[in-house]
Design an enzyme around this catalytic site. Structure first.
Site, PDB file in Angstrom:
ATOM      1  CE  LYS A  22     -11.406   2.898   2.560  1.00 46.49           C
ATOM      2  NZ  LYS A  22     -11.043   3.858   3.614  1.00 46.49           N
TER       3      LYS A  22
ATOM      4  CG  HIS B 230       6.313 -29.586   3.661  1.00 45.89           C
ATOM      5  ND1 HIS B 230       6.707 -30.776   3.480  1.00 45.89           N
ATOM      6  CD2 HIS B 230       6.849 -29.058   4.684  1.00 45.89           C
ATOM      7  CE1 HIS B 230       7.580 -30.827   4.498  1.00 45.89           C
ATOM      8  NE2 HIS B 230       7.737 -29.804   5.313  1.00 45.89           N
TER       9      HIS B 230
ATOM     10  CD  GLU C  69      -3.329   0.522   2.119  1.00 45.35           C
ATOM     11  OE1 GLU C  69      -4.116  -0.237   1.941  1.00 45.35           O
ATOM     12  OE2 GLU C  69      -3.076   1.177   3.286  1.00 45.35           O
TER      13      GLU C  69
HETATM   14  O1  PA5 Z   1      -3.584   1.841   5.626  1.00 40.98           O
HETATM   15  C1  PA5 Z   1      -4.793   2.374   5.370  1.00 40.98           C
HETATM   16  O2  PA5 Z   1      -4.878   3.486   5.122  1.00 40.98           O
HETATM   17  C2  PA5 Z   1      -5.866   1.587   4.829  1.00 40.98           C
HETATM   18  O3  PA5 Z   1      -5.723   0.142   4.919  1.00 40.98           O
HETATM   19  C3  PA5 Z   1      -6.974   2.027   5.942  1.00 40.98           C
HETATM   20  O4  PA5 Z   1      -6.474   1.581   7.153  1.00 40.98           O
HETATM   21  C4  PA5 Z   1      -8.351   1.142   5.539  1.00 40.98           C
HETATM   22  O5  PA5 Z   1      -8.853   1.477   4.439  1.00 40.98           O
HETATM   23  C5  PA5 Z   1      -9.403   1.519   6.722  1.00 40.98           C
HETATM   24  O6  PA5 Z   1      -9.785   2.756   6.544  1.00 40.98           O
HETATM   25  P1  PA5 Z   1     -10.307   3.420   7.963  1.00 40.98           P
HETATM   26  O7  PA5 Z   1      -9.342   3.269   9.166  1.00 40.98           O
HETATM   27  O8  PA5 Z   1     -10.271   4.860   7.863  1.00 40.98           O
HETATM   28  O9  PA5 Z   1     -11.679   2.775   8.245  1.00 40.98           O
END
Ligand code: PA5
Length: 533
Positions: free
Chosen positions: A460, A358, A329
């Site tokens: 989203k 394995h 990410e």
């Molecule tokens: O690391 C990130 O920014 C994302 O993976 C968020 O944690 C994830 O989309 C969840 O978002 P939020 O904490 O606003 O619900």
């Protein structure tokens, strides 16, 4: 000082390379061995100028620069473990106050000073969050030994079967469960919808939601407002300068650690110690820089090799998934900081050893050479396993790790190894900080913003559009008229039939009130109407 080149055929040369390149932290008892990554001394020398810039950039990030430029945010996860680093008094105060609040609240829950209505104590936690709001807590509660704490359950997806399974598991202890809802933005659909499911179940069983619920979110978010208006048991603040995937040393990671009965101060100290070690501007003495440089050279700065994460311990199984998010990410970006399309990234997958020997390790040794392995070794074995017929499980595990590492080297495959004395709060804090810094440095080397996630936001938004379309489709069909997919598309003024077909196929699988003519194998033949009886 120079070091010998990688040599799979000469154990003597390789031993010298191992000795020259091994990094060791005496106090933490953590080792990093990059000698089996195939860079040369000249490769390292060539990276020095860009590394110099990366160190400067990391220093200004830590000093409070707006390093997440797209979101116009500071990047403050390093301050969380050393609040004196925070660039302003308000941020420093918030950090200390949140740590104390986690500590105090968890002690009260564990000692039953705070209890659920009509029950003696909280026994279970249902943690509801997704992505960065779930992976850290999952890692902490799986990796650390639960000392005297509560039993953890997770809703980190929106799969109705998964939700029901977890809610069934806690059915008999629902009224003794602490519900913790985590969403930095406070508006992510998955945790919101899962929360509604959990709340209904609790209330149907006579529980009182606000008295059993906790929110971790940014101030004034939708979730924060709800928790405040309904007077939930506790609220924790998430500052906007903490990213989801780097939130593990904020209340997001501290609260589950403390509720599991583990020591959050040791966790933070371990991270702070590693932060200190990874600020060293000398490449050979900085383990995060050694890792980032090894990744960079192995993948030619373009992520051409995947990282396979192999921790040889069940307790670190979640670590591979945790790293997958942290790295992919952060680094998986379309454009660099000059706006050029670069489609960067570093693919990460893995699970645990020796289990994976394995499974896919066969291909790693003999098949495509498009990866490097990150082994994670832990020296101290569990005292609970007896020696039987001169055999100890820990020796086998260690032998398998070494065997796989050697087998890969013999096939000219690259690997690096991190060795921890043991898995405890301090070591885990240090391990996480090591990777956070390596990702930060690597992001500088490839010149991307490692701290935003436009792809996640786009996903989203796209899902929200589909859900809106579904409401329109259902409303239209409420009149009982039979229509084809393209009829529906035309009436709704949509440009694309395919999402409508997908919505109808799912809708009819779950609702018997629809009559379908035609074959699902021939999308254009489908005609659908809702029975009005
Ligand atoms: O690391 C990130 O920014 C994302 O993976 C968020 O944690 C994830 O989309 C969840 O978002 P939020 O904490 O606003 O619900």
């Amino acid at each position: 000082m120079s070091f010998p080149e990688f040599s799979a055929s000469s154990p003597e040369i390789q031993w010298q390379r191992f000795c020259d390149l091994l990094w060791f932290h005496d106090d933490l008892k953590i080792w990093l061995d990059v000698s089996r990554m195939q860079f040369t001394f000249d490769d390292f020398e060539a990276l020095q100028p860009v590394l110099g810039k990366a160190f400067k950039s990391m220093a200004s990030l830590e000093a409070g620069a707006i390093s997440n430029t797209d979101e116009e945010r500071q990047v403050g996860h390093y301050w969380l473990r050393q609040s004196s680093l925070a660039p302003d008094f308000k941020a420093a105060e918030l950090i200390t106050q949140q740590i104390n609040l986690v500590d105090d609240f968890s002690k009260k829950i564990i000692s039953a000073e705070l209890k659920p209505p009509n029950n003696e104590r909280f026994t279970d936690v249902l943690w509801i969050g997704i992505g960065g709001s779930a992976l850290g807590p999952l890692l902490m509660t799986r990796a650390l030994k639960n000392k005297s704490g509560l039993k953890f359950h997770f809703l980190d997806n929106i799969d109705p079967n998964g939700i029901n399974n977890v809610l069934d598991q806690i059915n008999s202890s629902l009224k003794k469960t602490l519900f913790i809802i985590v969403s930095k933005s406070g508006g992510t659909p998955e945790p919101r919808v899962s929360m509604e499911q959990a709340r209904l179940k609790l209330e149907q069983n006579g529980g009182i939601w606000p008295a059993q619920s906790v929110a971790i979110t940014m101030k004034n978010s939708r979730l924060d407002n709800q928790a405040r208006n309904e007077c939930w048991l506790q609220r924790f603040d998430m500052p906007d300068w903490v990213g989801g995937r780097t939130s593990i040393t904020s209340s997001v990671g501290l609260l589950p650690t403390a509720l599991a009965g583990c020591n959050i101060r040791n966790f933070l100290d371990g991270a702070a110690q590693m932060d200190e070690a990874t600020r060293d501007i000398n490449l050979r003495q900085n383990p995060a820089a050694l890792m980032a440089a090894s990744w960079f050279i192995a993948g030619e700065g373009k992520g051409k090799r995947d990282m396979v994460v192999l921790p040889y311990r069940d307790r670190l199984e979640v670590f591979s998934r945790y790293l997958q998010q942290l790295i992919m990410e952060s680094l998986g970006k379309k454009i660099d900081r000059t706006g050029k399309v670069v489609n960067q990234g570093l693919s990460v997958y893995g699970n645990k050893g020796s289990t994976d020997q394995h499974a896919y390790v066969q291909q790693l040794r003999d098949g495509l050479d498009n990866f490097f392995v990150t082994f994670i070794e832990t020296l101290e074995d569990s005292k609970g396993s007896p020696t039987i017929n001169d055999e100890r499980p820990g020796d086998f595990l260690s032998g398998f790790l070494q065997g796989t590492r050697s087998a890969l080297t013999e096939s000219n495959r690259q690997s690096l190894t991190i060795t921890l004395q043991c898995i405890d709060e301090r070591r885990l804090g240090a391990l996480i900080a090591l990777f956070e810094r390596a990702v930060g440095i690597y992001g500088e080397l490839i010149d991307v913003n490692s701290y935003h996630q436009p792809g996640v936001e786009a996903g989203k938004l796209a899902a929200a559009e589909i859900l809106k379309l579904q409401v329109k489709v259902e409303n239209l069909l409420d009149d009982g008229v039979s229509r084809s997919v393209s009829n529906i598309r035309e009436i709704l003024g949509e440009s694309n039939s395919e999402p409508i077909y997908w919505i109808l196929r799912h809708l009819t699988a779950n609702d018997n009130n629809y009559e379908v003519q035609g074959s699902w194998g021939y999308p254009a033949s489908i005609k659908i109407c809702k029975s009005l009886n």
